[in-house]
Write a protein that holds these residues in place. Structure first.
Motif, PDB file in Angstrom:
ATOM      1  N   MET A  12       0.955  -1.317  -0.102  1.00 58.25           N
ATOM      2  CA  MET A  12       0.007  -0.009  -0.042  1.00 58.25           C
ATOM      3  C   MET A  12       0.694   1.309  -0.043  1.00 58.25           C
ATOM      4  O   MET A  12       2.099   1.310   0.327  1.00 58.25           O
ATOM      5  CB  MET A  12      -0.917  -0.015   1.232  1.00 58.25           C
ATOM      6  N   ARG A  13       0.181   2.375  -0.373  1.00 58.74           N
ATOM      7  CA  ARG A  13       0.879   3.652  -0.357  1.00 58.74           C
ATOM      8  C   ARG A  13       0.291   4.440   0.921  1.00 58.74           C
ATOM      9  O   ARG A  13      -1.017   4.682   0.849  1.00 58.74           O
ATOM     10  CB  ARG A  13       0.659   4.467  -1.741  1.00 58.74           C
ATOM     11  N   ILE A  14       0.985   4.628   1.708  1.00 56.75           N
ATOM     12  CA  ILE A  14       0.481   5.240   3.121  1.00 56.75           C
ATOM     13  C   ILE A  14       1.058   6.524   3.374  1.00 56.75           C
ATOM     14  O   ILE A  14       2.380   6.686   3.323  1.00 56.75           O
ATOM     15  CB  ILE A  14       0.516   4.298   4.392  1.00 56.75           C
ATOM     16  N   LEU A  15       0.036   7.679   3.451  1.00 54.74           N
ATOM     17  CA  LEU A  15       0.542   9.078   4.089  1.00 54.74           C
ATOM     18  C   LEU A  15       0.283   9.120   5.347  1.00 54.74           C
ATOM     19  O   LEU A  15      -0.686   9.090   5.894  1.00 54.74           O
ATOM     20  CB  LEU A  15      -0.122  10.213   3.201  1.00 54.74           C
ATOM     21  N   VAL A  16       1.482   9.333   6.141  1.00 59.24           N
ATOM     22  CA  VAL A  16       1.309   9.677   7.650  1.00 59.24           C
ATOM     23  C   VAL A  16       1.509  11.130   7.979  1.00 59.24           C
ATOM     24  O   VAL A  16       2.824  11.491   7.359  1.00 59.24           O
ATOM     25  CB  VAL A  16       2.419   8.737   8.232  1.00 59.24           C
ATOM     26  N   VAL A  17       0.643  11.614   8.584  1.00 57.30           N
ATOM     27  CA  VAL A  17       0.593  13.213   8.903  1.00 57.30           C
ATOM     28  C   VAL A  17       0.709  13.560  10.368  1.00 57.30           C
ATOM     29  O   VAL A  17      -0.343  13.164  11.131  1.00 57.30           O
ATOM     30  CB  VAL A  17      -0.162  13.842   8.204  1.00 57.30           C
ATOM     31  N   THR A  18       1.497  14.476  10.865  1.00 52.75           N
ATOM     32  CA  THR A  18       1.329  15.055  12.036  1.00 52.75           C
ATOM     33  C   THR A  18       2.155  16.487  11.913  1.00 52.75           C
ATOM     34  O   THR A  18       2.988  16.643  11.314  1.00 52.75           O
ATOM     35  CB  THR A  18       2.164  14.556  13.157  1.00 52.75           C
ATOM     36  N   VAL A  19       1.479  17.503  12.741  1.00 50.68           N
ATOM     37  CA  VAL A  19       1.983  18.851  12.884  1.00 50.68           C
ATOM     38  C   VAL A  19       2.139  18.996  13.910  1.00 50.68           C
ATOM     39  O   VAL A  19       2.925  20.387  14.497  1.00 50.68           O
ATOM     40  CB  VAL A  19       1.085  19.848  12.174  1.00 50.68           C
ATOM     41  N   VAL A  20       1.964  18.086  15.330  1.00 52.93           N
ATOM     42  CA  VAL A  20       2.118  18.409  16.701  1.00 52.93           C
ATOM     43  C   VAL A  20       3.359  17.341  17.237  1.00 52.93           C
ATOM     44  O   VAL A  20       3.879  17.853  17.881  1.00 52.93           O
ATOM     45  CB  VAL A  20       0.845  17.950  17.315  1.00 52.93           C
ATOM     46  N   HIS A  21       3.341  16.371  16.789  1.00 47.62           N
ATOM     47  CA  HIS A  21       4.227  15.500  17.321  1.00 47.62           C
ATOM     48  C   HIS A  21       5.763  15.447  16.818  1.00 47.62           C
ATOM     49  O   HIS A  21       5.738  15.973  15.596  1.00 47.62           O
ATOM     50  CB  HIS A  21       3.704  13.991  16.987  1.00 47.62           C
ATOM     51  N   HIS A  22       6.575  15.139  17.730  1.00 40.52           N
ATOM     52  CA  HIS A  22       7.765  15.217  17.203  1.00 40.52           C
ATOM     53  C   HIS A  22       7.933  14.166  16.038  1.00 40.52           C
ATOM     54  O   HIS A  22       7.244  12.941  16.188  1.00 40.52           O
ATOM     55  CB  HIS A  22       8.953  14.748  18.342  1.00 40.52           C
ATOM     56  N   PRO A  23       8.774  14.319  15.099  1.00 42.87           N
ATOM     57  CA  PRO A  23       8.811  13.408  14.022  1.00 42.87           C
ATOM     58  C   PRO A  23       9.297  12.174  14.205  1.00 42.87           C
ATOM     59  O   PRO A  23       9.395  11.247  13.688  1.00 42.87           O
ATOM     60  CB  PRO A  23       9.901  14.187  12.949  1.00 42.87           C
ATOM     61  N   GLU A  24      10.164  12.133  15.523  1.00 39.14           N
ATOM     62  CA  GLU A  24      10.877  10.805  16.148  1.00 39.14           C
ATOM     63  C   GLU A  24      10.028  10.159  17.311  1.00 39.14           C
ATOM     64  O   GLU A  24      10.324   9.402  17.778  1.00 39.14           O
ATOM     65  CB  GLU A  24      12.176  11.280  16.757  1.00 39.14           C
ATOM     66  N   HIS A  60       5.198  -1.926   2.881  1.00 42.58           N
ATOM     67  CA  HIS A  60       4.114  -0.860   2.388  1.00 42.58           C
ATOM     68  C   HIS A  60       5.223   0.560   2.349  1.00 42.58           C
ATOM     69  O   HIS A  60       6.150   0.550   2.898  1.00 42.58           O
ATOM     70  CB  HIS A  60       3.181  -0.537   3.515  1.00 42.58           C
ATOM     71  N   ARG A  61       4.571   1.394   1.272  1.00 43.51           N
ATOM     72  CA  ARG A  61       5.343   2.651   0.968  1.00 43.51           C
ATOM     73  C   ARG A  61       5.073   3.702   1.777  1.00 43.51           C
ATOM     74  O   ARG A  61       3.580   4.005   1.471  1.00 43.51           O
ATOM     75  CB  ARG A  61       5.504   2.809  -0.454  1.00 43.51           C
ATOM     76  N   VAL A  62       5.796   4.223   2.477  1.00 41.15           N
ATOM     77  CA  VAL A  62       5.364   5.394   3.634  1.00 41.15           C
ATOM     78  C   VAL A  62       5.759   6.653   3.168  1.00 41.15           C
ATOM     79  O   VAL A  62       7.073   6.899   2.866  1.00 41.15           O
ATOM     80  CB  VAL A  62       5.732   5.083   4.971  1.00 41.15           C
ATOM     81  N   VAL A  63       4.924   7.823   3.025  1.00 42.76           N
ATOM     82  CA  VAL A  63       5.321   9.122   3.073  1.00 42.76           C
ATOM     83  C   VAL A  63       5.050   9.642   4.494  1.00 42.76           C
ATOM     84  O   VAL A  63       3.726   9.716   4.780  1.00 42.76           O
ATOM     85  CB  VAL A  63       4.594   9.752   2.048  1.00 42.76           C
TER      86      VAL A  63
END
Length: 387
Positions: free
Chosen positions: A1-13, A30-33
Motif C-alpha cells: 500500500m501507499r500510506i501517507l502519515v501526517v502530524t503537525v504536533v508530534h515530534h517526527p521521532e 508498504h511505502r510510507v510518506v
C-alpha cells in the motif's frame, strides 16, 4: 500500500508514530510518506521513508501548520491508499479535502489515530484562556462524534471507547520489548523518560533529586515545556540532576539499562486517568523497577505485577524514600525488575500488537477495494466510514 502519515504536533521521532507504526508498515513492504515538522524539530527523515516537511503547530500558532497540512492532503492524499492522521487538529483540514477527493474520484481510506483524551487535555493547556476551556471541550466532543462518521478510528487506550458511539479497534501504545535479557538494576542511577512538564511532575522530579543527594544520579530524558525548562537547566548546572533533553527513541531507551529505578510522577489530571503511561511499560520492558504516582492504570500495572512502588501525588520526598528502599534491598530491587520484564514480555510487547495494527489498516484498504498485498484496485474507493 501507499500510506501517507501526517502530524503537525508530534515530534517526527515520536516513538508510536515512527518507531512502532511506520516501522511495522515498512517491514510489511508498504511505502510510507511521512509528513511532519522535521525542520522545526531539527531532525531529518529516517532512511527508507519519504519525508515531507510541515510547519509545527504549537501554542496558539496553528494556522500556518493547518494550511500546509490541508494543501498536502489535497495534493498527496489521492496518491495514497491510506492516510493516517495523528493530531485532532488535522480533522479541521478534512471537510473540504474529503469533498475534493470525492470530486476527483480517488479518495484514500482516512484514519485518525486517537492518542489522548483531547477534551481532557485542554484543561492542561496553559496557553489557552481558562474561560475558553469548557466550551472548547464541548466542541471537541462534537467534533469527535462528527469524525466518527467520516473517518476510521484507531484508539490508543481501551478507555477511549466510551467517547465514541461505535466500536473501534484499540492499538495500545506499547514498546518493543528487547529480546535479550537486560542487566540487573544497579544502585547509583535512576531515570525519568518522557516529556517534562509541571503536570508530568518535572518540579517533583527536581525536588526528589535534591532529596536523594549525590549518592544517586538522576537522569531526565525528554523535551520540556517552557515553564519548566529554566528549572531543569538550573538543576542540571547545579549537579542536582542531569537533563539530557530530547533524544531519539533508540538512544533514550539505551539509557534505561541497569538503572536502579524509573520514575513516573504524573499529577492527578483528567487526561491521565484513562491513559497508561508508556514510560512505565518501557521501564518494565528494560528490567527497571518502577516508582509511580497512583495514576490508575500505572498503579494497576505495578500492583498487579509487583514490579515497583506507588507513592502519593505531588510528594517528591516519598518518591526519594521509595528509591532509597529499592537501593537498600537487593531482593526487592531485583524481584520487581524481573517481574516487570516478565509481564512486559508476556502481555505488553509491540512485537505482538504491531502486527494487529498493520492487519487493521490492510483490512480497511481491502474493504475499500484495494488488494493490500498486490496493490490492485477493484473499483472506486469511497471515503471510509467510521461506523
Amino acid at each position: 500500500m501507499r500510506i501517507l502519515v501526517v502530524t503537525v504536533v508530534h515530534h517526527p521521532e515520536d516513538a508510536r508514530i515512527l518507531h512502532r507504526e511506520i516501522a511495522t508498515l515498512t517491514r510489511r513492504g508498504h511505502r510510507v510518506v511521512y509528513a511532519a515538522p522535521f525542520a522545526a524539530r531539527r531532525v531529518a527523515p529516517r532512511p527508507g521513508v519519504e519525508g515531507v516537511d510541515l510547519p509545527r503547530a504549537v501554542g496558539r500558532d496553528r494556522r500556518a501548520a493547518l494550511r500546509a497540512a490541508r494543501a498536502l492532503l489535497t495534493a498527496r492524499g489521492p496518491e495514497a491508499d491510506v492516510v493516517l492522521l495523528h493530531d485532532p487538529e488535522l480533522l479541521l483540514a478534512l471537510p473540504g479535502t474529503l469533498r475534493r477527493w470525492r470530486q476527483g474520484g480517488r479518495a484514500p481510506v482516512t484514519v485518525w489515530d486517537v492518542h489522548e483524551d483531547t477534551a481532557a487535555a485542554l484543561t492542561m493547556k496553559r496557553w489557552l484562556p481558562a474561560a475558553l476551556r469548557p466550551p472548547l471541550r464541548v466542541a471537541v466532543r462534537a467534533a469527535e462524534r462528527l469524525a466518527e462518521r467520516h473517518v476510521r478510528l484507531l484508539l490508543a487506550e481501551d478507555a477511549y471507547r466510551e467517547r465514541f458511539r461505535g466500536p473501534h479497534p484499540v492499538v495500545p501504545n506499547l514498546p518493543l520489548v528487547p529480546p535479550s535479557p537486560p542487566p540487573p538494576p544497579g544502585t547509583d542511577r535512576i531515570v525519568y523518560l518522557g516529556h517534562l512538564s509541571r503536570a508530568r511532575g518535572a518540579f517533583d522530579l527536581i525536588e526528589a533529586a535534591r532529596a536523594l543527594g549525590p549518592e544517586v544520579r538522576v537522569e531526565a530524558i525528554g523535551a520540556a515545556d517552557p515553564e519548566v525548562r529554566g528549572a531543569l537547566t538550573e538543576a542540571d548546572r547545579a549537579g542536582v540532576l542531569h537533563w539530557h533533553g530530547y533524544l531519539p527513541n533508540d538512544r533514550a531507551l539505551a539509557l534505561l539499562r541497569g538503572a536502579l529505578a524509573g520514575l513516573s510522577l504524573l499529577h492527578d489530571q483528567p487526561n491521565y486517568r484513562h491513559s497508561r503511561p508508556t514510560k512505565v511499560v518501557e521501564y518494565m520492558a528494560h528490567g527497571v523497577p518502577v516508582v509511580t504516582t497512583p495514576n490508575p492504570l500505572a498503579a494497576a500495572l505495578v500492583n498487579r505485577h509487583r514490579c515497583g512502588l506507588v507513592v502519593p501525588y505531588g510528594d517528591p520526598v516519598a518518591a526519594a524514600e521509595a528509591v532509597r528502599r529499592l537501593r537498600a534491598d537487593a531482593g526487592l530491587r531485583r524481584g520487581t525488575a524481573g517481574r516487570g520484564r516478565a509481564a512486559a514480555l508476556a502481555e505488553l510487547d509491540w512485537a505482538e500488537r504491531g502486527a494487529e495494527f498493520a492487519d487493521v489498516l490492510e483490512g480497511w484498504a481491502e474493504e475499500a477495494g484495494l488488494d493490500a498485498g498486490g496493490g490492485v484496485r477493484r473499483g472506486p474507493v469511497p471515503v471510509a466510514s467510521g461506523n
